[in-house]
Design a protein around this motif. Sequence first.
Motif, PDB file in Angstrom:
ATOM      1  N   UNK A 168      18.986  -5.231  32.671  1.00 18.44           N
ATOM      2  CA  UNK A 168      18.215  -5.760  31.542  1.00 18.44           C
ATOM      3  C   UNK A 168      17.899  -7.230  31.755  1.00 18.44           C
ATOM      4  N   UNK A 169      18.886  -8.010  32.193  1.00 17.27           N
ATOM      5  CA  UNK A 169      18.671  -9.445  32.415  1.00 17.27           C
ATOM      6  C   UNK A 169      17.694  -9.696  33.561  1.00 17.27           C
ATOM      7  N   UNK A 170      17.778  -8.903  34.608  1.00 14.97           N
ATOM      8  CA  UNK A 170      16.825  -9.031  35.725  1.00 14.97           C
ATOM      9  C   UNK A 170      15.410  -8.783  35.205  1.00 14.97           C
ATOM     10  N   UNK A 171      15.237  -7.751  34.395  1.00  8.63           N
ATOM     11  CA  UNK A 171      13.911  -7.421  33.859  1.00  8.63           C
ATOM     12  C   UNK A 171      13.399  -8.516  32.925  1.00  8.63           C
ATOM     13  N   UNK A 172      14.263  -9.000  32.045  1.00 11.80           N
ATOM     14  CA  UNK A 172      13.852 -10.047  31.109  1.00 11.80           C
ATOM     15  C   UNK A 172      13.522 -11.336  31.857  1.00 11.80           C
ATOM     16  N   UNK A 173      14.333 -11.695  32.840  1.00  8.23           N
ATOM     17  CA  UNK A 173      14.040 -12.888  33.650  1.00  8.23           C
ATOM     18  C   UNK A 173      12.684 -12.749  34.331  1.00  8.23           C
ATOM     19  N   UNK A 174      12.400 -11.553  34.822  1.00 11.67           N
ATOM     20  CA  UNK A 174      11.109 -11.302  35.472  1.00 11.67           C
ATOM     21  C   UNK A 174       9.965 -11.483  34.477  1.00 11.67           C
ATOM     22  N   UNK A 175      10.109 -10.923  33.286  1.00 11.61           N
ATOM     23  CA  UNK A 175       9.068 -11.073  32.260  1.00 11.61           C
ATOM     24  C   UNK A 175       8.853 -12.532  31.902  1.00 11.61           C
ATOM     25  N   UNK A 176       9.940 -13.236  31.720  1.00  8.05           N
ATOM     26  CA  UNK A 176       9.821 -14.651  31.345  1.00  8.05           C
ATOM     27  C   UNK A 176       9.168 -15.468  32.445  1.00  8.05           C
ATOM     28  N   UNK A 177       9.473 -15.155  33.684  1.00 12.41           N
ATOM     29  CA  UNK A 177       8.843 -15.901  34.776  1.00 12.41           C
ATOM     30  C   UNK A 177       7.348 -15.593  34.831  1.00 12.41           C
ATOM     31  N   UNK A 178       6.983 -14.342  34.563  1.00 13.04           N
ATOM     32  CA  UNK A 178       5.563 -13.986  34.519  1.00 13.04           C
ATOM     33  C   UNK A 178       4.871 -14.677  33.351  1.00 13.04           C
ATOM     34  N   UNK A 179       5.575 -14.736  32.221  1.00 13.16           N
ATOM     35  CA  UNK A 179       5.012 -15.367  31.032  1.00 13.16           C
ATOM     36  C   UNK A 179       4.758 -16.837  31.298  1.00 13.16           C
ATOM     37  N   UNK A 180       5.681 -17.477  31.984  1.00 15.87           N
ATOM     38  CA  UNK A 180       5.536 -18.894  32.309  1.00 15.87           C
ATOM     39  C   UNK A 180       4.384 -19.140  33.271  1.00 15.87           C
ATOM     40  N   UNK A 181       3.998 -18.131  34.020  1.00 17.13           N
ATOM     41  CA  UNK A 181       2.874 -18.260  34.951  1.00 17.13           C
ATOM     42  C   UNK A 181       1.567 -17.859  34.278  1.00 17.13           C
ATOM     43  N   UNK A 182       1.578 -17.791  32.955  1.00 16.98           N
ATOM     44  CA  UNK A 182       0.392 -17.456  32.146  1.00 16.98           C
ATOM     45  C   UNK A 182      -0.188 -16.085  32.459  1.00 16.98           C
ATOM     46  N   UNK A 183       0.671 -15.156  32.828  1.00 21.75           N
ATOM     47  CA  UNK A 183       0.212 -13.783  33.010  1.00 21.75           C
ATOM     48  C   UNK A 183       0.665 -12.985  31.798  1.00 21.75           C
ATOM     49  N   UNK A 184      -0.253 -12.378  31.138  1.00 23.49           N
ATOM     50  CA  UNK A 184       0.095 -11.602  29.952  1.00 23.49           C
ATOM     51  C   UNK A 184       0.813 -10.326  30.336  1.00 23.49           C
ATOM     52  N   UNK A 185       1.847 -10.029  29.566  1.00 23.40           N
ATOM     53  CA  UNK A 185       2.613  -8.807  29.799  1.00 23.40           C
ATOM     54  C   UNK A 185       2.555  -7.980  28.518  1.00 23.40           C
ATOM     55  N   UNK A 186       2.032  -6.802  28.630  1.00 21.85           N
ATOM     56  CA  UNK A 186       1.961  -5.926  27.476  1.00 21.85           C
ATOM     57  C   UNK A 186       3.294  -5.213  27.319  1.00 21.85           C
ATOM     58  N   UNK A 187       4.015  -5.554  26.237  1.00 19.91           N
ATOM     59  CA  UNK A 187       5.295  -4.912  25.964  1.00 19.91           C
ATOM     60  C   UNK A 187       5.073  -3.910  24.836  1.00 19.91           C
ATOM     61  N   UNK A 188       4.910  -2.662  25.209  1.00 18.75           N
ATOM     62  CA  UNK A 188       4.672  -1.640  24.198  1.00 18.75           C
ATOM     63  C   UNK A 188       5.701  -0.531  24.360  1.00 18.75           C
TER      64      UNK A 188
END
Length: 170
Positions: A68-88
Motif C-alpha cells: 500500500x505504501x509503495x503504491x501511495x508513494x508512487x501516486x504522490x510522486x506522479x502527482x508531484x510531476x503534474x500527472x493526473x491520476x484517476x482514482x476511481x
Amino acid sequence: MKNRDQKAFSYLYDNYSKALFGIVFGIIKNYEETEDLIQNTFIKIWNNFENYDCDKARLYTWMINIARNVAIDHLRSKKNKNQNQNISNNGKEINRIFTEDLSSETIGLKEVVDKLKNEDLQLIDLAYYRGFTQLEISEKLAIPLGTVKTKMRKALLVLRDQLKEKTEEK
C-alpha cells in the motif's frame, strides 16, 4: 526469510503476489505500473525483513502495508510531476482479474471488510484501497479531520475483532 533463504522468499512471492497485486492495482489502476510496483514491494520485503516484528502484526498485514505504501508513494510522486491520476473504484475489475487462486487469507479479509457498516466501509475503501490520506478523506467527505480519525480507528478495531473471531473459528 531472516536467514535470506531464497526458498522462503519464493514461497512468499508465490502465495502472496496475487493478493498484493490486487491491493496495489486498486490504488494505481494501471496493470503495467502495478506489475513494476509489485516487484518494488517484494524487493522492500526482502531488504527489510529484519524489521518485521510478529508481535506487532501478522506477516500478511505487514506485507499489505508495504504494498500500500509503495503504491501511495508512487501516486504522490506522479502527482508531484503534474500527472493526473484517476482514482476511481475499480473493485469489480480487481475481483474479475483475481477470482482465481486467491489465498484463503485474502478471501477471509474481503468477507470481514464486507461486514462493516457502509460509512466504515467507505472510510476503509478510501484509505486502504484508493490510497487517500485522512486529510484527503476529510476534504472529500466534508467532515472534520478528527471525526475521520476517530471513525477510522473504530472501523479498524471492528476489523481487528472480526479477524480475531474468524481466526479463532479456524
